[in-house]
Design a protein around this motif. Sequence first.
Motif, short mmCIF file in Angstrom:
data_model
loop_
_atom_site.label_atom_id
_atom_site.label_comp_id
_atom_site.label_asym_id
_atom_site.label_seq_id
_atom_site.Cartn_x
_atom_site.Cartn_y
_atom_site.Cartn_z
N SER A 16 0.84 -1.19 0.00
CA SER A 16 0.00 0.00 0.00
C SER A 16 0.88 1.25 0.00
O SER A 16 2.10 1.18 0.24
CB SER A 16 -0.91 0.00 1.23
OG SER A 16 -0.11 0.01 2.41
N ARG A 20 2.25 -0.20 4.86
CA ARG A 20 1.86 -0.92 6.07
C ARG A 20 0.86 -2.04 5.81
O ARG A 20 0.46 -2.76 6.73
CB ARG A 20 1.27 0.06 7.11
CG ARG A 20 2.31 0.98 7.74
CD ARG A 20 3.29 0.17 8.57
NE ARG A 20 4.30 1.00 9.22
CZ ARG A 20 5.50 1.24 8.74
NH1 ARG A 20 5.84 0.74 7.56
NH2 ARG A 20 6.37 1.97 9.42
N SER A 21 0.42 -2.19 4.55
CA SER A 21 -0.54 -3.23 4.18
C SER A 21 -0.16 -3.81 2.82
O SER A 21 0.61 -3.21 2.07
CB SER A 21 -1.96 -2.67 4.13
OG SER A 21 -2.34 -2.09 5.35
N THR A 38 -7.19 -4.70 0.40
CA THR A 38 -6.10 -4.28 1.27
C THR A 38 -6.05 -5.21 2.46
O THR A 38 -7.03 -5.37 3.19
CB THR A 38 -6.31 -2.83 1.74
OG1 THR A 38 -6.34 -1.97 0.60
CG2 THR A 38 -5.18 -2.39 2.66
N GLY A 40 -4.44 -6.12 5.98
CA GLY A 40 -3.70 -5.51 7.07
C GLY A 40 -3.37 -6.42 8.22
O GLY A 40 -2.38 -6.21 8.94
N SER A 41 -4.15 -7.48 8.40
CA SER A 41 -3.95 -8.38 9.54
C SER A 41 -3.43 -9.73 9.07
O SER A 41 -3.52 -10.08 7.89
CB SER A 41 -5.26 -8.57 10.29
OG SER A 41 -6.18 -9.32 9.50
N ASP A 44 -6.25 -11.59 7.52
CA ASP A 44 -6.55 -11.15 6.15
C ASP A 44 -5.61 -11.80 5.15
O ASP A 44 -6.04 -12.27 4.08
CB ASP A 44 -6.39 -9.63 6.04
CG ASP A 44 -7.49 -8.85 6.74
OD1 ASP A 44 -8.55 -9.44 7.02
OD2 ASP A 44 -7.27 -7.65 7.00
N GLY A 67 3.53 -9.60 3.35
CA GLY A 67 2.66 -9.75 4.51
C GLY A 67 3.42 -9.86 5.81
O GLY A 67 3.09 -9.19 6.80
N CYS A 70 4.79 -6.49 6.77
CA CYS A 70 3.78 -5.58 7.32
C CYS A 70 3.42 -5.95 8.76
O CYS A 70 3.24 -5.07 9.61
CB CYS A 70 2.52 -5.61 6.44
SG CYS A 70 2.74 -4.83 4.83
#
Length: 362
Positions: A16, A20-21, A38, A40-41, A44, A67, A70
């Motif tokens: 991103s 951060r994603s 997107t 983020g976790s 995800d 991943g 991030c």
Amino acid sequence: MDELTKVTHIDNVKLSEDKRSVVILDQTQLPNRTVYLTLGSAEDIYDAIFELKVRGAPAIGICAAYGIYCLAAAAKTDDFEKFYMQFKKDKEYLDSSRPTAVNLSWALNRMEGVVLANKEKPVSEIISLLKTEACEIQAEDIRMCRAISEYGLSLIKDGDGILTHCNAGPLATSRYGTALGPLFLGKERGMEFKVFADETRPLLQGARLTSYELAKGGLDVTLICDNMASLVMKNGWVQACFVGCDRIAANGDAANKIGTSGVAILAKYYGIPFYVLGPTSTIDMDCATGEDIRIELRDENEIKEKFYSEPMALKEVKCYNPAFDVTDHSLIAGIVTEYGICRAPFNESFQEIFRKKRENRL
């Protein structure tokens, strides 16, 4: 930018803007919708890989690398031991999402190597190094795809008919693709091919993704049901088979999407060369033969219900749904890597390829 360039340079996995994603093109929405997600976790990222929103061995590895970076960047501690404990937890979780594709564990292990090699440095510096490494993994994939495309193109000539199974094009990598790369590269150079794309049941990657990429790129593509491959070969319309791979054993046995082995058997019968195209990162020298490759079993409803408006089988009917099969090395005419074309005996030619890799980084 022409249509071919749009296809071969698609941003299907990237960081991103705030770094951060992970942003991915959701392949489950193609060909009818273009949707970017997107991630983020950890959940995800896991779900995106498991649910095939991002797929193709190289693309999975790139997504995993971005991943885990991030997730590391979100660390709330400056203590290395605490940082590494969480890193290991996230790494093992992501690694469990798809057991067959070796690029997943390869990329995650490579990222862990960066952490361990720099454990004396501040956590903030380790995080920066992880970002650099993840970006380099993708850059290497771009160079790898171009090199594989060059070697693969040497195996075919203008006007040839090529049959492929599943999807190993730009969507599965970063540029060009592996199995489809030579076709896109040849198209750029004015060559024409007639491509037959197996639909690739039950998830239809050939129909949804391969025929989409080839059609958008201006190549002559004909979509066929998986059980039509024999007739197409018998008609003399196929001069070579190009497929990708998710893991290659030390003896040359190659795991790819379910149905690939059947294509190889048919090709052998009709005297058609069958080639596997993939990066050296998919060659697992710790895996002696295809018998040692763990095959992922998926939900039976992918066979009975997915893509149908109503179930195509009774609820009580059992289904067997392996995601991959293994093509025996005896059926493979050559394995095309970024460092050259390997031929039988593969355990010997792999050693030569890895020697070249040690001496000449792409």
